[in-house]
Design an enzyme around this catalytic site. Structure first.
Site, PDB file in Angstrom:
ATOM      1  N   ASP A  50       0.828  -1.203   0.000  1.00  0.00           N
ATOM      2  CA  ASP A  50       0.000   0.000   0.000  1.00  0.00           C
ATOM      3  C   ASP A  50       0.873   1.268   0.000  1.00  0.00           C
ATOM      4  OD1 ASP A  50       0.879  -0.173   2.611  1.00  0.00           O
ATOM      5  OD2 ASP A  50      -1.090   0.181   3.528  1.00  0.00           O
ATOM      6  N   SER A  51       2.208   1.081   0.070  1.00  0.00           N
ATOM      7  CA  SER A  51       3.116   2.203  -0.133  1.00  0.00           C
ATOM      8  C   SER A  51       2.887   2.817  -1.514  1.00  0.00           C
ATOM      9  CB  SER A  51       4.572   1.747   0.010  1.00  0.00           C
ATOM     10  OG  SER A  51       4.822   0.630  -0.819  1.00  0.00           O
ATOM     11  N   ASP A  71      -1.188  -6.139  -0.406  1.00  0.00           N
ATOM     12  CA  ASP A  71      -1.467  -5.528   0.890  1.00  0.00           C
ATOM     13  C   ASP A  71      -2.942  -5.213   1.055  1.00  0.00           C
ATOM     14  OD1 ASP A  71       0.361  -5.020   2.895  1.00  0.00           O
ATOM     15  OD2 ASP A  71       1.157  -3.201   1.967  1.00  0.00           O
ATOM     16  N   LYS A 107      -1.237  -9.439   2.592  1.00  0.00           N
ATOM     17  CA  LYS A 107      -0.483  -9.015   3.773  1.00  0.00           C
ATOM     18  C   LYS A 107      -1.350  -8.053   4.568  1.00  0.00           C
ATOM     19  CE  LYS A 107       3.173  -5.999   3.680  1.00  0.00           C
ATOM     20  NZ  LYS A 107       2.650  -4.883   4.512  1.00  0.00           N
ATOM     21  N   GLU A 111      -1.251  -5.591   8.408  1.00  0.00           N
ATOM     22  CA  GLU A 111      -0.407  -5.051   9.481  1.00  0.00           C
ATOM     23  C   GLU A 111      -0.993  -5.380  10.847  1.00  0.00           C
ATOM     24  OE1 GLU A 111       0.454  -0.877   8.948  1.00  0.00           O
ATOM     25  OE2 GLU A 111       1.144  -1.176   6.888  1.00  0.00           O
ATOM     26  N   GLU A 131       9.510  -4.450  10.035  1.00  0.00           N
ATOM     27  CA  GLU A 131       9.896  -3.147   9.461  1.00  0.00           C
ATOM     28  C   GLU A 131      10.519  -2.249  10.519  1.00  0.00           C
ATOM     29  OE1 GLU A 131       7.038  -1.094   6.992  1.00  0.00           O
ATOM     30  OE2 GLU A 131       8.311   0.697   6.885  1.00  0.00           O
TER      31      GLU A 131
HETATM   32  O1  KIV Z   1       3.559  -1.173   1.621  1.00  0.00           O
HETATM   33  C1  KIV Z   1       4.712  -1.596   1.547  1.00  0.00           C
HETATM   34  O2  KIV Z   1       5.462  -1.294   0.598  1.00  0.00           O
HETATM   35  C2  KIV Z   1       5.200  -2.450   2.607  1.00  0.00           C
HETATM   36  C3  KIV Z   1       6.660  -2.771   2.620  1.00  0.00           C
HETATM   37  C4  KIV Z   1       7.402  -1.583   3.082  1.00  0.00           C
HETATM   38  C5  KIV Z   1       6.964  -3.978   3.426  1.00  0.00           C
HETATM   39  O3  KIV Z   1       4.457  -2.860   3.448  1.00  0.00           O
END
Ligand code: KIV
Length: 272
Positions: free
Chosen positions: A49-50, A88, A118, A120, A187
């Protein structure tokens, strides 16, 4: 299609089985063509989600909608044929209840054809991780600095820099392992803590700004390519793509302005 041309895609159990073995290589990916390039070298690609910050210019990952993750997830599964693709779950799409998480994660899997999601959170997400894995959804966990909790953490701060804070992070790692996660991202976790967790748990740890002794590493692709204007202290730039892009655009602009482009070899002539 012949048997030879069918390339087996890496699965979540394949990644899980790499615990303690050859380091797992991974990158984020949001884009079909760069996914196809990275696919030759990585074990998994994370549609992180970055992308909200890297591709869309948001200040944090919080505004990212599920639909955006699905759109980029589709692009990456079209581009990469070998690597496991992990998508994510964005903020607000899974925290409310295991049922909400299942509904949205199932949508991500159906619509992107990714192999895992994924999310969090550590101990607080253990019930949800168990619920999803028992229902056919492989989950990668993410603990330490969890950017979706930025407003609670008070900034993008390294975690575990004081020993007093270690037990909570260790408990998070243990809880996601017991809940059935196939791997866990650590992280911005202090190096000795990341090394200790890696030794203690039975699933692979994927470090980002954590420790070389993690079972694998991940970086945001644009950061390691030298394309991001601002990067975290732990990022190593393996390329200077931003400079290369600027050089190419500058030359193009100069060529257009001096009428050097398109040249005679680039234009269609009328045939009589
Ligand atoms: O969103 C993302 O890019 C991430 C990585 C930094 C692990 O969660």
């Amino acid at each position: 299609m012949s048997q030879h041309s069918i390339q087996k895609r890496v699965t979540a159990p394949d990644i899980r089985a790499r615990k303690g073995g050859e380091p797992i290589v991974s990158l984020t990916s949001y884009h079909a063509h760069t996914a196809a390039i990275a696919d030759k070298y990585v074990d998994f690609l994370l549609v992180g989600d970055s992308l909200g910050m890297v591709m869309h210019g948001f200040e944090t990952t919080l505004p990212v909608p599920l639909e955006l993750m699905i759109m980029h997830g589709r692009a990456v599964t079209r581009g990469a044929k070998h690597a496991l693709v992990v998508v994510d779950m964005p903020f607000g799409s899974y925290e409310e209840s295991p049922a909400q998480a299942f509904r949205n994660a199932a949508r991500v899997i159906k619509e992107t054809e990714c192999g895992a999601i994924k999310l969090e959170g550590g101990a607080r997400m253990a019930e949800t991780i168990k619920f999803l894995t028992e229902r056919g959804i492989p989950v990668m966990a993410h603990i330490g600095l969890t950017p979706q909790s930025i407003n609670v953490l008070g900034g993008f701060k390294a975690q575990g820099r004081e020993r007093a804070g270690w037990p909570i992070i260790e408990e998070d790692a243990r809880a996601v392992t017991e809940a059935g996660a196939f791997a866990v991202v650590l992280e911005a976790v202090a190096e000795p803590l990341a090394a200790k967790i890696t030794k203690a748990i039975s699933i692979p740890t994927i470090g980002i700004g954590a420790s070389a002794s993690c079972d694998g590493q991940i970086l945001v692709m644009e950061d390691m390519l030298g394309l991001s204007p601002k990067v975290a202290r732990f990022v190593k730039e393996f390329g200077k793509v931003g400079i290369a892009i600027e050089g190419a655009i500058k030359t193009y602009a100069e060529d257009v302005r001096s009428r050097a482009f398109p040249g005679a070899e680039n234009v269609y002539e009328v045939k009589d």
